[in-house]
Motif scaffolding. Structure first.
Motif: not given
Lengths: 610, 604
Positions: B470-472, B501, B521, B524, B528-529, B532
């Motif tokens: 989730a790129c977090v 996220r 999303l 973000v 990043t979108d 993910i």
């Protein structure tokens, strides 16, 4: 994250109380009345015990009603006196409490009005409010009412002791043995009781936030099928509350009976010794009864003493918080000679103020909020009077810091900020801040009508001028469409105005102030495109002859700025006009294009709805 | 109105269910405690009259038998310690009873409140989605905290005080009348004026009190607005103006407080006067009676201590009544919540596999009178990725909610793998569907617990894995305490994008058959979108995925795209197919959004 300074101190610190008690000075007379009144009440209680003795020995055993008129007069007189004293000291205690609360709150509030922004950055409004309300009330309640208890208890103990020893030395000795015992018991238990009460209060606030979350997050909980798990979590806390309350109740349920037993033991001893003396003719029944009464009466004042001590201790943390607030020193203060010439926040000497042209210069400015983390480093910038400056760049790059430093809401650690060529520190804060127009991203409106809110910009503005300002920013149209027009309540819960509309109002407010320096901190971020176009059209007129600093999230709004600064890491990464920067295809170009894409997505949503 | 009051009273009684035995027992103990407190002055009385004096035993049967049992007055005269021991024993007994009584009271009071809280909380949790969507959370929170606190005050204190006062009147009068009818008559005669004064004053005080609270509220608002808007205040140089605004409210509050305390002062003084007169009268009449031999000295001393014991609790009667009124109001407000119907049959139904095709057949749905879905027909292949595009209010979110049975369609059917979801167990359905909302709610627990919220013991590794997808993960690691950082009030404040996220990571932990991203999303950035979505593709295995977004770039890779308009499917197909529709909504949207790529130049 901002952490509140930890006030865990349970030691009574005289310094803390000294500052707070300074506020009692104006009420010295009232305090004197209070103390005298409550002491008198203590003595009356003792006299009533003598009255009983008189009744028994003087009338009943002598089988006479001679002088009963005198007795009756004394009895009624004393009771009327007691009632009047109650009236007197409850009123004075109430007045002391109310007035001192008002005074201290005013002082603390006044202090807050002059604190610098860095203070507010580091202290949450919630904490400040709880100091201004709960903490102050709690301390003042104690400080005022404690006097009654103190005066009465002191007198009750001292007078009773004297009277007892005067009447019968041996019986007095027996009675006195109870004093240290009860005192020890009381100190021990009162402390415990308060501790448990704190604990239950703490758990209670846990329950409150848990309920809050349970309701706010109910929809999410449903999609996660977490309802029953939430219930389990919640039951755990309520169970804790139950046990803590039980502990708290049990501890006081032990204390009172123990104290009663100690007293009854003394009474028992009095019966044995006193009874023998009565049988032997050394003591009258009235006297014996007197001692038994006094024995019972001693308990209350001693318990009070212990209670006062425990209360003081538990108020220590609150007292420190308030005392610290009252003693806080702002890190931006006008020097005495500056105040001398230009006045302070509350008594400005406007006649000495030089008019502001609006030339702004940063001279090697270094500014940090935290040691070792420079937000601005050796930053220099010169802005002509009337120039329109736009600041763009990533969040945290220092844009807001720059504009807030212009306003002298922060002061640099090194370097100088010059307005019209003069160091801002050579002028009063109000001198500069009175010439500002300041519009923030999250528009802050006060409760009151829209009209009042706009007028906040210039308090003496006429209704026409208010409307004029609203027209200038394009707010007039929607305001007149509201049912109550300019009289619509603007504060929280007042109306269903959108953030964009609120922003327009705060815009109008700033315009009305006719500022020399205009600061727009993401002021148009929530305004819809149509309104934005209006403002843009107006802004040329609005910003003419005013120095302006615009921080814009939406870059399309700043294309007409005289100069655009791309701020990154506290430095100017690029600067120039829109055209120049677009041609360079650097940072600005990238930011602009990225935004443009997002803009299109937003706009396309409208098509979908058509 | 009467009916409402009646039901509120019944509700207050209902809140004590399960603790009534404890309450009854505690009332008995209160009676015993009172009896002892009224009998113990008689020890002194007997000592004075018959042990030290020569009067015959003159106390009621309830104490006489005891004196005879320990040997009679003549024996006691030689063994005075017996009276001392009686005194101590009686206090010890009273102490024991008091201890037990407090335990019982607290158990009943706190226990019943615990039950009430649990029941209310569980009820609110079990109320249907629609209820939560249509009520004001602020109001419900108010009720669930303040009103419950009012009930708590009643159950843990006021109820006992009330019972104690009533019992005291009974026990006290009984014992006083057995001693001396004249003095007892004088005492009881004063009950009415005292109670009336108390009630009348408390009416006034309650009124002034609410005026005071209002003033305090206004003061609070002024302070709050000033402090939250301190930047505005300072930027306009309005400190002096703000100070005068504050002073007005501050002084007003001061006046109101003084008004309340002055009323208290009058009340207490008046009560002191009434009780004082009573005591004086009792003393004077007592003297006359003793001199005339109609009363003994000992009984006189007993009486003087009764008067005080008798009147002290009566002083607070007005407060008890005003609290009782508040309790009824609070109960009425709580009952309104309890009256709402819980979601039914959460755990009933079948549990078929949910990885098959999802089909909406002729589904109609409206919120009240507002129609949302209008004979919607839509089929999403099992295991495929479907994308929904549509304007605000087109019905996209409604579709996802119907799929989870958070709402039920008014007509038509929704099937998964050919099975009508109306027959599928709700909890099963929802737990197999992972959904991320646009403004996700995170719990005030640690980030780890939030991501692994579906598990009581979240697996750290799995959660970290999900967070990475989730790129977090990096955001989380930048916090001092990493995954153990608390979210919310007592911890960090996450940005909108971070929240989204974390919520995506939450949806990715654990197994699910259907994944729904409802504009999740939006906060973000594009890069990043994309990453993910990339991670999603790799990990979702055969889960059916539904993505709702305004960003065409987010949707274009979906297996099938549905354009929703006015509650119907307006266009459907793959990106290529939809682009083949000239003048189609999808195509126009796409063109508009992608024109940004080259359109920048003209802005130069």
């Amino acid at each position: 994250m901002l952490e509140e300074k930890n006030y865990q101190n349970r030691r009574i610190n005289p310094q803390t109380w000294k500052r707070l008690l300074g506020y009692a000075r104006p009420y010295r007379k009232k305090y004197a009345i209070l103390l005298t009144g409550s002491m008198a009440a203590g003595i009356i209680d003792l006299i009533m015990s003598f009255m009983s003795m008189w009744a028994i020995d003087g009338f009943m055993y002598r089988k006479t009603t001679e002088n009963i008129g005198l007795f009756a007069a004394a009895a009624f007189g004393l009771q009327i006196l007691t009632a009047s004293l109650t009236l007197l000291f409850v009123r004075s205690a109430g007045q002391i409490e109310a007035h001192m609360t008002t005074d201290i709150r005013r002082a603390a509030y006044l202090k807050l009005q002059t604190m610098s922004f860095s203070f507010f950055d580091n202290t949450s409004v919630g904490y400040l409010l709880s100091r201004l309300t709960n903490d102050i009330s709690r301390i003042m309640e104690m400080v005022s009412w404690v006097c009654i208890d103190l005066g009465w208890s002191l007198m009750a103990v001292v007078a009773s002791l004297i009277a007892m020893f005067a009447v019968n030395f041996k019986l007095a000795l027996i009675t006195v043995t109870a004093v240290p015992l009860i005192a020890l018991l009381s100190v021990y238990f009162q402390k415990k009781i308060l501790k448990y009460q704190r604990e239950t209060r703490r758990i209670n606030s846990m329950i409150t936030s848990s309920v809050n979350e349970g309701i706010m997050g109910a929809k999410t909980s449903k999609t996660l099928v977490r309802e029953e798990l939430n219930c389990l979590d919640f039951t755990e806390i309520t169970e804790k509350m139950y046990s803590a309350s039980m502990r708290s109740a049990v501890i006081s349920a032990v204390y009172m009976p123990l104290a009663s037993i100690v007293i009854s033991a003394v009474t028992g001893l009095l019966i044995i010794k006193g009874g023998r003396d009565v049988l032997g003719g050394l003591l009258t029944v009235g006297q014996l009864n007197f001692f038994i009464n006094i024995g019972n009466m001693m308990f209350e004042p001693i318990r009070n003493f212990a209670g006062i001590f425990a209360e003081f201790q538990s108020c220590q943390a609150a007292a420190e918080r308030v005392s610290d607030l009252l003693g806080a020193v702002s890190d931006i203060e006008d020097r005495p000679e500056v105040v001398e010439k230009y006045g302070d926040f509350f008594n400005p000497k406007k006649e000495n103020w030089e008019p502001i042209k609006g030339e702004v210069e940063f001279e090697n400015v270094t500014l940090r909020y935290k040691e070792g983390e420079d937000v601005l480093k050796n930053f220099s910038l010169k802005v002509r009077a009337g120039e329109n400056i736009a600041l763009v760049g990533e969040t945290g790059g220092g844009k807001s810091t720059i504009v807030n430093t212009v306003c002298r809401f922060y002061e640099p650690q090194e370097g100088r900020v010059l307005i019209d060529g003069k160091d801002v520190r050579d002028r009063s804060q109000l001198w500069l801040q009175s010439a500002l127009g300041y519009v923030l991203q999250t528009p802050h409106l006060f409760s009151g009508s829209i009209r009042e809110n706009i007028r906040y910009g210039r308090l003496e503005a006429t209704d026409e001028e208010v409307v004029e300002a609203a027209k200038l920013v394009g707010a007039h149209e929607f305001i007149t469409k509201l049912e109550k027009g300019y009289d619509t309540e603007a504060g929280e819960g007042g109306s269903n105005m959108s953030t964009g509309q609120k922003q327009l109002i705060s815009f109008a407010r700033a315009i009305l102030a006719d500022p020399k320096i205009f600061v727009l901190d993401e002021a148009t971020s929530s305004i819809d495109t149509e309104a934005e176009l209006k403002i843009q059209a107006a802004s040329e007129k609005l910003l003419r002859n005013r120095t302006s600093f615009i921080i814009a999230h939406r870059l399309s709004t700043i294309r007409n700025a005289d100069r655009i600064l791309v701020i990154d890491g506290g430095e100017i990464a690029e600067q120039g006009s829109h055209r120049e920067l677009m041609a360079r295809k650097g940072r600005y170009y990238e930011l602009y294009m990225n935004q443009f894409r997002n803009e299109r997505v937003r706009e396309s949503v409208k098509i979908l709805g058509q | 109105m009467v009916n409402k009051k009646g039901s509120a009273l019944r509700a207050v009684l209902r809140y004590t269910r399960g603790f009534r035995l404890s309450i009854a027992a505690s009332f008995l103990l209160i009676g015993a405690e009172l009896a002892i407190s009224f009998i113990s002055p008689l020890i002194m009385s007997v000592t004075i009259d018959s042990v030290l004096g020569t009067k015959p035993l003159n106390v009621g049967w309830y104490f006489k038998w005891y004196i005879l049992a320990i040997g009679g007055v003549d024996y006691i005269r030689l063994h005075l310690w017996l009276m001392a021991a009686t005194m101590i024993g009686m206090q010890a007994l009273a102490g024991l009873i008091r201890f037990l009584r407090t335990k019982l009271n607290t158990h009943a009071g706190e226990g019943s409140v615990r039950e009430l809280r649990n029941r209310l909380y569980a009820h609110i949790q079990r109320l249907p989605f629609s209820w939560h969507a249509s009520t004001q959370t602020g109001d419900i929170i108010q009720r669930a905290t303040n009103d419950v606190d009012t009930i708590r005050r009643f159950n843990t204190g006021i109820l006992v005080e009330f019972a104690r006062t009533v019992l005291m009147l009974a026990v006290g009068s009984f014992i006083m009348f057995t001693i001396n009818a004249v003095l007892a008559g004088i005492t009881v005669a004063m009950v009415a004026p005292v109670v009336l004064t108390s009630i009348l004053f408390f009416r006034r005080i309650t009124r002034y009190d609410s005026e005071m609270e209002q003033a305090e509220g206004e003061l609070f608002t002024v302070m709050q607005e000033n402090l939250t808007g301190i930047r505005v205040v300072r930027a306009f140089g309005r400190s002096a103006y703000e100070m005068s605004k504050f002073n007005a409210k501050n002084d007003e509050t001061c006046r109101r407080i003084i008004k309340v305390t002055n009323n208290f002062a009058s009340l207490w003084a008046l009560l002191d006067l009434l009780c004082g007169i009573e005591i004086a009268v009792i003393m004077v009449v007592g003297i006359v009676l003793v001199v005339r031999d109609s009363l003994t000295v000992g009984l006189f001393t007993a009486f003087t201590s009764y008067v005080f014991a008798f009147f002290w609790p009566l002083r607070g009667f007005g407060r008890i009544l005003s609290q009782l009124g508040k309790t009824m109001v609070a109960a009425g407000r709580l009952e309104e919540i309890f009256d709402a119907e819980e979601e039914r049959a959460l755990d009933e139904g079948i549990t078929p596999p949910l990885n098959g095709d999802i089909e909406f057949k002729d589904v109609c749905f409206s919120y009240g009178a507002v129609p949302v879905l209008d004979h919607l027909n839509m089929k999403i292949r099992g295991g495929a990725t479907a994308a929904l595009l549509g304007g605000t209010g087109a019905g996209k979110s409604t579709i996802t909610m119907l799929l989870q049975r958070l709402y039920e369609p008014q007509s038509g059917a929704i099937t998964v793998g050919g099975v009508d979801i109306a027959g599928i167990k709700k909890t099963y359905l929802r737990s197999r569907i992972a959904m991320v909302m646009q403004e996700p709610f995170l719990y005030s627990k640690s980030i780890l617990q939030n991501i692994g919220i579906k598990f009581s013991e979240p697996d750290r590794e799995a959660c970290e894995e999900a967070a990475k997808d989730a790129c977090v993960h990096e955001d989380i690691m930048s916090f001092e305490k990493g995954y153990d950082t608390l979210v919310g009030e007592r911890g960090v404040t996450l940005s909108g994008g971070q929240k989204q996220r974390v919520a995506i990571a939450r949806a990715l932990t654990g197994e699910s058959d259907i994944l729904i991203f409802d504009d999740s999303l939006s906060a973000v950035d594009t890069k990043t979108d994309a990453s993910i979505r990339d991670a999603l593709r790799k990990r979702r295995k055969d889960a059916t995925t539904i993505i709702i977004s305004h960003r065409v770039a987010t949707l274009m890779e979906a297996d099938e795209i549905f354009v929703i308009k006015n509650g119907r499917v307006a266009e459907k197909g793959t990106h290529e197919e939809l682009m083949g529709l000239p003048g189609g909504i999808y195509r126009r949207t796409f063109e508009m959004q992608s024109s940004a790529e080259e359109g920048g130049e003209e802005h130069a």
